[in-house]
Scaffold this motif. Sequence first.
Motif, PDB file in Angstrom:
ATOM      1  N   ILE A  36       1.009  -0.953   0.095  1.00  0.00           N
ATOM      2  CA  ILE A  36      -0.089   0.079   0.067  1.00  0.00           C
ATOM      3  C   ILE A  36       0.857   1.243   0.015  1.00  0.00           C
ATOM      4  CG2 ILE A  36      -1.842   1.207   1.037  1.00  0.00           C
ATOM      5  CD1 ILE A  36      -2.563  -1.520   2.715  1.00  0.00           C
ATOM      6  N   LEU A  37       0.689   2.185  -0.888  1.00  0.00           N
ATOM      7  CA  LEU A  37       1.495   3.191  -1.204  1.00  0.00           C
ATOM      8  C   LEU A  37       0.844   4.419  -0.323  1.00  0.00           C
ATOM      9  CD1 LEU A  37       3.699   5.008  -2.398  1.00  0.00           C
ATOM     10  CD2 LEU A  37       2.223   5.470  -4.274  1.00  0.00           C
ATOM     11  N   MET A  38       1.252   5.062   0.521  1.00  0.00           N
ATOM     12  CA  MET A  38       0.801   6.044   1.314  1.00  0.00           C
ATOM     13  C   MET A  38       1.556   7.637   0.869  1.00  0.00           C
ATOM     14  SD  MET A  38      -0.964   4.202   3.253  1.00  0.00           S
ATOM     15  CE  MET A  38      -1.881   5.540   4.031  1.00  0.00           C
ATOM     16  N   CYS A  39       0.551   8.295  -0.082  1.00  0.00           N
ATOM     17  CA  CYS A  39       1.160   9.608  -0.659  1.00  0.00           C
ATOM     18  C   CYS A  39       0.735  10.695   0.528  1.00  0.00           C
ATOM     19  CB  CYS A  39      -0.043   9.978  -1.935  1.00  0.00           C
ATOM     20  SG  CYS A  39       0.272   8.710  -3.024  1.00  0.00           S
ATOM     21  N   THR A  40       1.737  11.500   0.487  1.00  0.00           N
ATOM     22  CA  THR A  40       1.449  12.613   1.333  1.00  0.00           C
ATOM     23  C   THR A  40       1.725  14.172   0.878  1.00  0.00           C
ATOM     24  OG1 THR A  40       4.031  13.039   2.019  1.00  0.00           O
ATOM     25  CG2 THR A  40       2.942  11.213   3.008  1.00  0.00           C
ATOM     26  N   ASN A  41       1.615  15.054   1.675  1.00  0.00           N
ATOM     27  CA  ASN A  41       1.710  16.327   1.200  1.00  0.00           C
ATOM     28  C   ASN A  41       3.166  16.906   1.772  1.00  0.00           C
ATOM     29  OD1 ASN A  41       1.236  16.715   4.129  1.00  0.00           O
ATOM     30  ND2 ASN A  41      -0.410  18.143   3.634  1.00  0.00           N
ATOM     31  N   GLY A  42       3.771  15.971   2.038  1.00  0.00           N
ATOM     32  CA  GLY A  42       5.452  16.369   2.403  1.00  0.00           C
ATOM     33  C   GLY A  42       6.585  15.859   1.270  1.00  0.00           C
ATOM     34  N   GLU A  43       7.661  15.422   1.810  1.00  0.00           N
ATOM     35  CA  GLU A  43       8.737  15.003   0.942  1.00  0.00           C
ATOM     36  C   GLU A  43       9.147  13.497   1.030  1.00  0.00           C
ATOM     37  OE1 GLU A  43      11.615  17.977   1.119  1.00  0.00           O
ATOM     38  OE2 GLU A  43      10.721  19.347   0.036  1.00  0.00           O
ATOM     39  N   VAL A  44       8.083  12.730   1.474  1.00  0.00           N
ATOM     40  CA  VAL A  44       8.244  11.465   1.756  1.00  0.00           C
ATOM     41  C   VAL A  44       6.782  10.744   1.364  1.00  0.00           C
ATOM     42  CG1 VAL A  44       7.227  11.887   4.141  1.00  0.00           C
ATOM     43  CG2 VAL A  44       8.852  10.016   3.540  1.00  0.00           C
ATOM     44  N   MET A  45       7.214   9.329   0.995  1.00  0.00           N
ATOM     45  CA  MET A  45       6.027   8.464   0.752  1.00  0.00           C
ATOM     46  C   MET A  45       6.324   7.112   1.409  1.00  0.00           C
ATOM     47  SD  MET A  45       4.815   9.245  -3.217  1.00  0.00           S
ATOM     48  CE  MET A  45       6.345   8.989  -3.785  1.00  0.00           C
ATOM     49  N   ARG A  46       5.278   6.728   1.954  1.00  0.00           N
ATOM     50  CA  ARG A  46       5.522   5.038   2.423  1.00  0.00           C
ATOM     51  C   ARG A  46       4.996   4.014   1.841  1.00  0.00           C
ATOM     52  NH1 ARG A  46       9.256   7.261   6.387  1.00  0.00           N
ATOM     53  NH2 ARG A  46       8.184   8.915   7.719  1.00  0.00           N
ATOM     54  N   GLU A  61      11.854   9.005  -1.021  1.00  0.00           N
ATOM     55  CA  GLU A  61      11.982  10.337  -0.680  1.00  0.00           C
ATOM     56  C   GLU A  61      13.258  10.837  -1.691  1.00  0.00           C
ATOM     57  OE1 GLU A  61      13.007  10.896   3.484  1.00  0.00           O
ATOM     58  OE2 GLU A  61      14.204   9.178   3.387  1.00  0.00           O
ATOM     59  N   GLY A  62      13.377  12.216  -1.847  1.00  0.00           N
ATOM     60  CA  GLY A  62      14.375  12.732  -2.771  1.00  0.00           C
ATOM     61  C   GLY A  62      13.824  13.680  -3.539  1.00  0.00           C
ATOM     62  N   HIS A  63      12.445  13.545  -3.943  1.00  0.00           N
ATOM     63  CA  HIS A  63      11.576  14.508  -4.485  1.00  0.00           C
ATOM     64  C   HIS A  63      11.551  15.644  -3.537  1.00  0.00           C
ATOM     65  CE1 HIS A  63       8.982  12.301  -2.041  1.00  0.00           C
ATOM     66  NE2 HIS A  63       7.776  12.965  -2.456  1.00  0.00           N
ATOM     67  N   LYS A  64      11.013  16.891  -4.193  1.00  0.00           N
ATOM     68  CA  LYS A  64      10.912  18.102  -3.536  1.00  0.00           C
ATOM     69  C   LYS A  64       9.499  18.347  -3.323  1.00  0.00           C
ATOM     70  CE  LYS A  64      15.257  18.972  -3.423  1.00  0.00           C
ATOM     71  NZ  LYS A  64      15.763  17.593  -3.550  1.00  0.00           N
ATOM     72  N   ASN A  65       8.881  19.114  -2.248  1.00  0.00           N
ATOM     73  CA  ASN A  65       7.604  19.670  -2.014  1.00  0.00           C
ATOM     74  C   ASN A  65       7.457  20.678  -1.425  1.00  0.00           C
ATOM     75  OD1 ASN A  65       4.656  19.425  -1.968  1.00  0.00           O
ATOM     76  ND2 ASN A  65       4.464  17.661  -1.282  1.00  0.00           N
ATOM     77  N   ALA A  66       8.080  21.926  -1.909  1.00  0.00           N
ATOM     78  CA  ALA A  66       8.184  23.044  -1.292  1.00  0.00           C
ATOM     79  C   ALA A  66       6.909  23.833  -0.636  1.00  0.00           C
ATOM     80  CB  ALA A  66       8.771  23.979  -2.367  1.00  0.00           C
ATOM     81  N   LYS A  67       5.752  23.315  -1.212  1.00  0.00           N
ATOM     82  CA  LYS A  67       4.372  24.021  -0.797  1.00  0.00           C
ATOM     83  C   LYS A  67       3.742  23.182  -0.038  1.00  0.00           C
ATOM     84  CE  LYS A  67       4.797  28.187  -3.498  1.00  0.00           C
ATOM     85  NZ  LYS A  67       4.070  29.060  -4.635  1.00  0.00           N
ATOM     86  N   HIS A  68       4.184  22.011   0.257  1.00  0.00           N
ATOM     87  CA  HIS A  68       3.039  21.027   0.883  1.00  0.00           C
ATOM     88  C   HIS A  68       2.075  20.723   0.202  1.00  0.00           C
ATOM     89  CE1 HIS A  68       5.479  19.998   4.641  1.00  0.00           C
ATOM     90  NE2 HIS A  68       6.230  21.135   4.690  1.00  0.00           N
ATOM     91  N   ASN A  69       2.115  20.461  -1.060  1.00  0.00           N
ATOM     92  CA  ASN A  69       0.876  19.949  -1.952  1.00  0.00           C
ATOM     93  C   ASN A  69       0.772  18.759  -1.821  1.00  0.00           C
ATOM     94  OD1 ASN A  69       0.159  22.368  -3.357  1.00  0.00           O
ATOM     95  ND2 ASN A  69       2.074  22.301  -4.268  1.00  0.00           N
ATOM     96  N   THR A 114      13.959  -1.786  -3.780  1.00  0.00           N
ATOM     97  CA  THR A 114      15.014  -1.236  -2.970  1.00  0.00           C
ATOM     98  C   THR A 114      14.883  -0.026  -2.485  1.00  0.00           C
ATOM     99  OG1 THR A 114      15.607   0.026  -4.887  1.00  0.00           O
ATOM    100  CG2 THR A 114      16.642  -2.244  -4.813  1.00  0.00           C
ATOM    101  N   GLY A 115      13.510   0.806  -2.912  1.00  0.00           N
ATOM    102  CA  GLY A 115      13.218   2.187  -2.347  1.00  0.00           C
ATOM    103  C   GLY A 115      14.159   3.289  -2.841  1.00  0.00           C
ATOM    104  N   ASN A 116      15.203   2.844  -3.917  1.00  0.00           N
ATOM    105  CA  ASN A 116      15.975   3.711  -4.478  1.00  0.00           C
ATOM    106  C   ASN A 116      15.263   4.410  -5.571  1.00  0.00           C
ATOM    107  OD1 ASN A 116      18.094   2.890  -2.844  1.00  0.00           O
ATOM    108  ND2 ASN A 116      18.771   1.498  -3.971  1.00  0.00           N
ATOM    109  N   VAL A 117      15.559   5.902  -5.701  1.00  0.00           N
ATOM    110  CA  VAL A 117      15.294   6.853  -7.001  1.00  0.00           C
ATOM    111  C   VAL A 117      16.277   5.903  -8.307  1.00  0.00           C
ATOM    112  CG1 VAL A 117      15.437   8.795  -8.081  1.00  0.00           C
ATOM    113  CG2 VAL A 117      14.983   8.861  -5.450  1.00  0.00           C
TER     114      VAL A 117
END
Length: 316
Positions: free
Chosen positions: A212-222, A236-244, A273-276
């Motif tokens: 199950i992928l948990m999407c967020t309004n931050g710079e992390v997903m689980r 992680e590794g992606h950017k989400n400057a405005k917490h969209n 692996t969780g790697n980009v």
Amino acid sequence: RYTMKITAGNIQEMSCAKQFSEHQSRVNSLNYSNDGMHMISSSDDESIVLYNCETGTKSRSLNSKKYGVDLIHFSHNVTDAIHCSTKVDDTIRYLSLHDNKYIRYFQGHQKKVITLAMSPIDDTFISSSMDKTIRLWDLRSPNCQGLMQLQQKAIAAFDPEGLIFAAGVNSEQIKLYDLRSYDKGPFTTFSMEQEPHCEWTSMKFSPNGKQILMCTNGEVMRLVDAFSGNIVQTLEGHKNAKHNALEASFSPDSNFVFCGSSDLRLYAWSTETGNVVAQLNTQHTAFFQQVAFNPRYYVLASACSNVFFWVPSEDE
């Protein structure tokens, strides 16, 4: 091309094949038909656009000026869709795309609807709202078929078999319900540490049903194991400057996850692996929150106000 195996190598070589500039403002949802032949998008400008994925062309445009439109989803045929509203009230609406008329209204939510998902197998759909309820519906009846009152707001998703649904509550618990006996409460609850700097904004099962992928309004997903509840990867590794609220997507083989980023690059991770595995430069001119991988074909869509179709490079 469409039988091609998806690999980290050919993801890195993906390129934009089509650009659509039909919407005037942010695209708030993308959804494919089950057969992958069609896609639909909705926008904050209250427009709806249908695409033919086989030809890579726009098939038609509609508007929902009176109620606004968000979280649009095809029903089980491509002539109808359900969507929630951004104006007037929080009713869910069932729209005939063929003649742009409403077939049915689903009333009950008292605040903004934040989840809308169609069952993969039948006419059932699920919704959740800021009013701290989850509701089950049937397209054939305006009456709510099931109601779950929760202590906190929740997001929800169906598993790929359409036998269970999951609720993500307060960014710290995942509750699993059997559709045939949801009134008995969840059969499993996974508890996690609450997300520190963000909240869960949507959830989805991998196509193979294992994660199950948990999407967020931050710079992390689980990425959570659907059977044990353990966090198997942190993406992680992606950017989400405005917490969209970022909408990520699995590849059809469940091996990769794709998501947008406020640095205007498209990120891909290996679920193993969780790697980009790729950071692709895009032609987006604004932050793109919507990314959706076609369930059948090697086509990825990304959308800011413009919609792009990505395909593997021709020389692969």
